[in-house]
Design a protein around this motif. Structure first.
Motif, short mmCIF file in Angstrom:
data_model
loop_
_atom_site.label_atom_id
_atom_site.label_comp_id
_atom_site.label_asym_id
_atom_site.label_seq_id
_atom_site.Cartn_x
_atom_site.Cartn_y
_atom_site.Cartn_z
N LEU A 1 -4.55 -0.94 -7.90
CA LEU A 1 -4.68 0.13 -6.89
C LEU A 1 -3.23 0.61 -6.53
O LEU A 1 -2.54 -0.40 -5.84
N ASP A 2 -2.50 1.79 -6.90
CA ASP A 2 -1.31 1.88 -6.68
C ASP A 2 -1.33 2.79 -5.42
O ASP A 2 -1.46 4.14 -5.46
N GLU A 3 -1.03 2.37 -4.23
CA GLU A 3 -0.76 3.11 -2.87
C GLU A 3 -2.08 4.07 -2.87
O GLU A 3 -1.86 5.17 -2.35
N PRO A 4 -3.19 3.76 -2.94
CA PRO A 4 -4.32 4.44 -3.05
C PRO A 4 -4.58 5.26 -1.55
O PRO A 4 -5.35 6.08 -1.49
N LYS B 1 7.28 -1.93 -7.76
CA LYS B 1 5.69 -2.06 -7.92
C LYS B 1 5.02 -1.45 -8.76
O LYS B 1 4.09 -1.75 -9.57
N THR B 2 5.38 -0.06 -8.89
CA THR B 2 4.37 0.66 -9.89
C THR B 2 4.74 0.27 -11.17
O THR B 2 3.62 0.03 -12.08
N THR B 3 5.82 -0.09 -11.56
CA THR B 3 6.34 -0.65 -12.89
C THR B 3 5.42 -2.05 -13.31
O THR B 3 5.02 -1.86 -14.31
MG LIG Z 1 5.20 3.16 -6.61
#
Ligand SMILES: [Mg+2]
Ligand SMILES: Nc1ncnc2c1ncn2[C@@H]1O[C@H](COP(=O)(O)OP(=O)(O)O)[C@@H](O)[C@H]1O
Length: 368
Positions: A161-164, A46-48
């Protein structure tokens, strides 16, 4: 969604770190103004993927288009996106106003205009009057709102938004989810939101991409994913699911019959399902799709079983029911509509009971 209405278009994108393929041939389209989530277990990529949208990572193969423009030649600071991180990246030595205005400093705006814009943002995130507070005088939820405001003040076309909300406790996280959704509707910016929490994704999103091992398994609305999962992986990742082995029997009829392990023969309309005679399938039914009763119900599809276990949960009860021809008990979740369900805590083990279901609750999947 058609390609023409896509605001963000990810086309056959892969990302390799050395010999490891972190993103494996992903394609998807995101519409303007959509609240779109990437959902999957930790490490699924996901982050990538988000970092490739932001431009912090290059794509190994494929291309990302935003607003019709290929992004590979565009550096992060020239992309129409902004990113909010899990650990809220608030500067501790700056007050709230300076934190929110941080990204504006290159724009050489008059001081009064800058303050006005910050006040608008504080209004939007429901923290009016907080401008001169110090960062260390804020709660976790307030810091996260400040981080949002700092990103939104730059009016990006896309907010990543990364796991905000990942660092917030459950109650605050649920409150922030509602506020985030309301905020997104109000500003109309496209949100690409990363989470590993399925409930969070279902609550917030217009559509969700379910990811596993660097691949996108399914992109759909929350109801689409829940009611019509396209694979066992998606079905078991979102909510709970009972699976039954089955074999297709066509016998020349228009509609197929599936002989199932435990549930008998179930007719399935061809419109929802087309497999050849003899094909092995899995029939899937969610726990709440079963009705439970102490006596034989007046229903077309019913099966008798015995209680293995039950638990009373207030508004509903959970039952685990053993049926003939299936080793594992069936999980049933029943709303507390009658005495039988309400007494879940006091029924003896092996109590005989009936399960019934409607054939349109059935999901047919390929075996995995
Ligand atoms: Mg991640
Ligand atoms: N810079 C990197 N170098 C090597 N491997 C990486 C790098 N970044 C991420 N990975 C690996 O890629 C996979 C996906 O990571 P990530 O996108 O952070 O997953 P998620 O955000 O879904 O938890 C993981 O196995 C991770 O270890």
């Amino acid at each position: 969604m058609t390609g023409s209405s896509a605001f963000i278009s990810v086309r056959s994108v892969s990302k390799a770190f050395g010999r490891f393929l972190a993103i494996d041939n992903v394609s998807m389209d995101i519409a303007q103004g959509e609240f779109f989530s990437l959902l999957g277990a930790s490490g699924c990529g996901k982050t990538t993927l988000l970092r490739m949208l932001a431009g912090f990572e290059s794509t190994t193969r494929g291309e990302i288009f935003i607003d019709g423009q290929p992004m590979s030649p565009v550096p992060p600071h020239h992309r129409p996106v902004n990113m909010v991180f899990q650990n809220y990246a608030i500067f501790p030595h700056l007050n709230v106003r300076d934190n929110i205005a941080y990204g504006l400093r290159k724009q050489r705006l008059p001081r009064a205009r800058r303050h006005e814009m910050v006040e608008e943002m504080l209004e939007l995130i429901k923290l009016p009057g907080f401008g001169t507070r110090k960062a260390n005088e804020l709660s976790g939820g307030q810091r996260q709102r400040i981080a949002l405001a700092r990103a939104l003040i730059l009016r990006p076309k896309v907010l990543l938004l990364d796991e905000p909300l990942g660092a917030l406790d459950k109650q605050l996280r649920e409150q922030m989810q509602l506020e985030l959704r309301a905020l997104q509707r109000k500003v109309g910016i496209t949100f690409v939101f990363v989470t590993h929490d399925q409930e969070e994704a279902l609550t917030l999103s217009d559509r969700i991409a379910v990811m596993q091992g660097g691949q996108v398994l399914q992109v759909d609305t929350p109801a689409g994913l829940y009611e019509s999962p396209n694979s066992r992986s998606v079905a078991s990742f979102i909510g709970n699911m009972n699976f039954f082995r089955g074999t297709v029997r066509r016998n020349g009829a228009a509609n197929a019959i599936i002989e199932t392990e435990g549930l008998g023969a179930i007719p399935v309309p061809d419109s929802r399902f087309a497999r050849p005679d003899g094909a092995a399938v899995q029939v899937a039914l969610r726990p709440e799709k079963f009705a439970i009763s102490p006596t034989k119900p007046d229903a077309v599809h019913a099966v008798q079983g015995r209680l293995a276990n039950s638990a009373y949960l207030g508004e509903r009860s959970h039952f685990y029911i053993t049926i003939e021809g299936r080793g594992e008990p069936i999980a049933v979740s029943a709303p507390n509509h009658n005495r039988f369900v309400a007494n879940a805590g006091s029924h003896a083990e092996d109590t005989p009971l009936w399960l019934s279901w409607s054939s349109d609750a059935i999901v047919v999947l390929d075996p995995e």
